[in-house]
Each structure stands twice: as structure tokens, then as C-alpha cells.
Design an enzyme around this catalytic site. Structure first.
Site, PDB file in Angstrom:
ATOM      1  N   ASP A 165       0.853  -1.189   0.000  1.00 63.49           N
ATOM      2  CA  ASP A 165       0.000   0.000   0.000  1.00 63.49           C
ATOM      3  C   ASP A 165       0.888   1.238   0.000  1.00 63.49           C
ATOM      4  O   ASP A 165       1.754   1.387   0.864  1.00 63.49           O
ATOM      5  CB  ASP A 165      -0.906   0.010   1.237  1.00 63.49           C
ATOM      6  CG  ASP A 165      -2.001  -1.045   1.170  1.00 63.49           C
ATOM      7  OD1 ASP A 165      -2.016  -1.815   0.193  1.00 63.49           O
ATOM      8  OD2 ASP A 165      -2.830  -1.102   2.098  1.00 63.49           O
ATOM      9  N   ASP A 167     -15.413  -3.533  -2.000  1.00 63.31           N
ATOM     10  CA  ASP A 167     -15.213  -3.423  -0.561  1.00 63.31           C
ATOM     11  C   ASP A 167     -16.587  -3.396   0.085  1.00 63.31           C
ATOM     12  O   ASP A 167     -17.445  -2.616  -0.335  1.00 63.31           O
ATOM     13  CB  ASP A 167     -14.463  -2.130  -0.221  1.00 63.31           C
ATOM     14  CG  ASP A 167     -13.130  -2.025  -0.969  1.00 63.31           C
ATOM     15  OD1 ASP A 167     -12.560  -3.085  -1.274  1.00 63.31           O
ATOM     16  OD2 ASP A 167     -12.686  -0.900  -1.236  1.00 63.31           O
TER      17      ASP A 167
END
Length: 265
Positions: free
Chosen positions: A8, A139
Site C-alpha cells: 500500500d 469493498d
């Protein structure tokens, strides 16, 4: 079953967030390319990149770090006689030009999340223009899809949207349970299996992997259509050893690196 390390990216560094909160970022490396090399040396056969700044800004914000990672991956593959190590990226991808540029840079797959939910026409165009290279990242919290770096909860049911996107021609679905991501509370196996059973394209699990038991639990249901799992905080904090976990997954799947590579041809 592939274990896919997550890198990330925030402000050019490799970080992990807790439940998608940009204010709760732990920096694990100031050199993301070095981190990519580390995971490849630990046996990773695919990498998952997220441009966190991009996800919130709606446009690419960590391109130099992405390019450096891709260069490191190419060098590692060449040195070790590996034909290809796929790298996928999500975060801030909202137009076809950006997709084309990233694919030209050497990415194998582009992950479209928020834009797929808010602008399905864009996803449809992307799947048509770049067949086999578009992954949808969904998500969800309690079965409902979240958007905008998880800051907004939509009224859409995960399975309904996933089926629609499958019809568009996306390559696979990454399913993240945001109630569990970065909290290492265990993967939501039930919700992941339910989604995989409703699809003919593969599902990649994400969110909540804590230890080898989570990997074993996913391997037990992989025949439902679960292709891999994205690992984040667990491999950074050491509750999961990537190499031994991938070895165990291969053992349970009856698959080694060679057959995995052949399957991807």
C-alpha cells in the site's frame, strides 16, 4: 491458492492502514521497490499494489513508486528465469488513458473499485478495451458495497453488483470485508464463499488474514472459486510467514509453482 502480498503506497512509502483510515497509517518501508523484492524472495508469485493517495484523490499519486516496483519485479524475474510475475494495481483509476498508461508501464491487471460502482459505463468500456486485464475491487461491510476509500457506504448488495460486473467481462473480483481489514480478525469465509458460489469468474479474498489457520480455512473452500488471498498487516507484523504459508497452501492445493505457472498460461 495464491498468497498475494499487498504493498500500500502513501506519499511514496509502503504503509498499512487500519480499516482504511489514512490517519492510522503505519510506515513499513520508505522504499516500496525494496519491499517488493523482499516479498518475491519470500516466494510471492503475484503482487497487489494500492495507491492510497490516489484512491482518495481520484487520480494517480504514486506513479514513481509503482514504476520502481515494476522495474524491481522485472529484474527479479529475469534474474531467476521467471517468465512473468503479475502485478496488479488499484487506487485512483478513473479513465481509460490512465489504464493504458499503467498497462504500458508493465502492470498485468488494473483494479477498478469506486469508479466501477459510481460509473458502471466506465467499467464496461475498460473491460471492452482491455479484456482479461480488469479486476473489480468490491469493498463491503455487512454485505453492502462501500466506495471512496471506504468512506461512503452505498445501498448496493455485493452479489448483485458482482454479477453485473461479471457480465461486463471483468477478469476477477477482489472482495474485501472492511470490517476486518487491517484488524487481523480472520477472513470472512462465509461471505467470500457466498460471493464465489454466485460467480463463474474467480474471487480473490482480502481483509482479515491473521495466521496460517486463515490460509488453511480458505484452501478448504478454494474449489468454490477462490483463487487467492491478499495479505497485508499479517505478513508485515509477522503473524503469518509468507513463504511457509504459500508452501502450505501449495501442499493443500496439490499445486506447486510450476503447475501454477502452467495454469496461468
Amino acid at each position: 491458492m495464491l498468497l498475494i502480498p499487498a504493498i500500500d503506497l502513501k506519499d511514496g512509502h509502503c504503509v498499512r492502514l487500519k480499516q482504511g483510515d489514512m490517519d492510522q497509517a503505519t510506515v513499513f518501508s520508505e522504499d516500496p521497490a525494496d519491499m517488493a523484492r523482499h516479498w518475491l524472495e519470500q516466494g510471492a508469485r503475484r503482487l497487489h499494489l494500492v495507491d492510497l493517495n490516489g484512491a482518495f484523490a481520484g487520480k494517480p499519486k504514486n506513479e514513481p513508486a509503482v514504476k520502481a516496483i515494476l522495474q524491481a519485479v522485472r529484474e527479479y524475474a529475469e534474474k531467476n528465469g521467471i517468465e512473468e510475475i503479475p502485478v496488479q494495481l488499484g487506487g485512483g483509476i478513473r479513465d481509460l488513458d490512465t489504464i493504458e498508461r499503467y498497462l504500458d508501464d508493465g502492470l498485468s491487471y488494473i483494479i477498478i473499485g469506486t469508479a466501477a460502482v459510481k460509473n458502471p459505463g466506465f467499467l464496461h468500456d475498460a473491460c471492452s478495451a482491455f479484456p482479461g486485464q480488469i479486476i473489480v475491487g468490491l469493498d463491503a461491510k455487512d454485505g453492502k458495497v462501500a466506495t471512496d476509500g471506504w468512506s461512503k457506504l452505498s445501498g448496493h448488495e455485493v452479489i448483485d453488483l458482482a454479477k453485473k460486473f461479471e457480465d461486463y467481462g471483468c477478469e476477477s473480483i477482489i472482495y474485501t470485508d472492511i470490517g476486518r481489514d487491517g484488524m487481523m480478525g480472520g477472513v470472512n469465509i462465509e461471505a467470500t464463499v457466498k460471493l464465489a458460489q454466485s460467480m463463474t469468474i474467480p474471487v480473490i479474498a482480502s481483509g482479515g488474514v491473521h495466521n496460517i489457520k486463515d490460509v488453511e480455512a480458505l484452501c478448504a473452500v478454494q474449489e468454490e472459486g477462490i483463487e487467492g488471498v491478499i495479505c497485508g498487516r499479517s505478513i508485515y507484523e509477522g503473524t503469518l510467514d509468507l513463504r511457509s504459508a504459500q508452501d502450505r497452501a501449495d501442499e493443500l492445493s496439490g499445486v506447486g509453482p510450476e503447475t501454477e505457472a502452467e495454469a496461468g498460461e
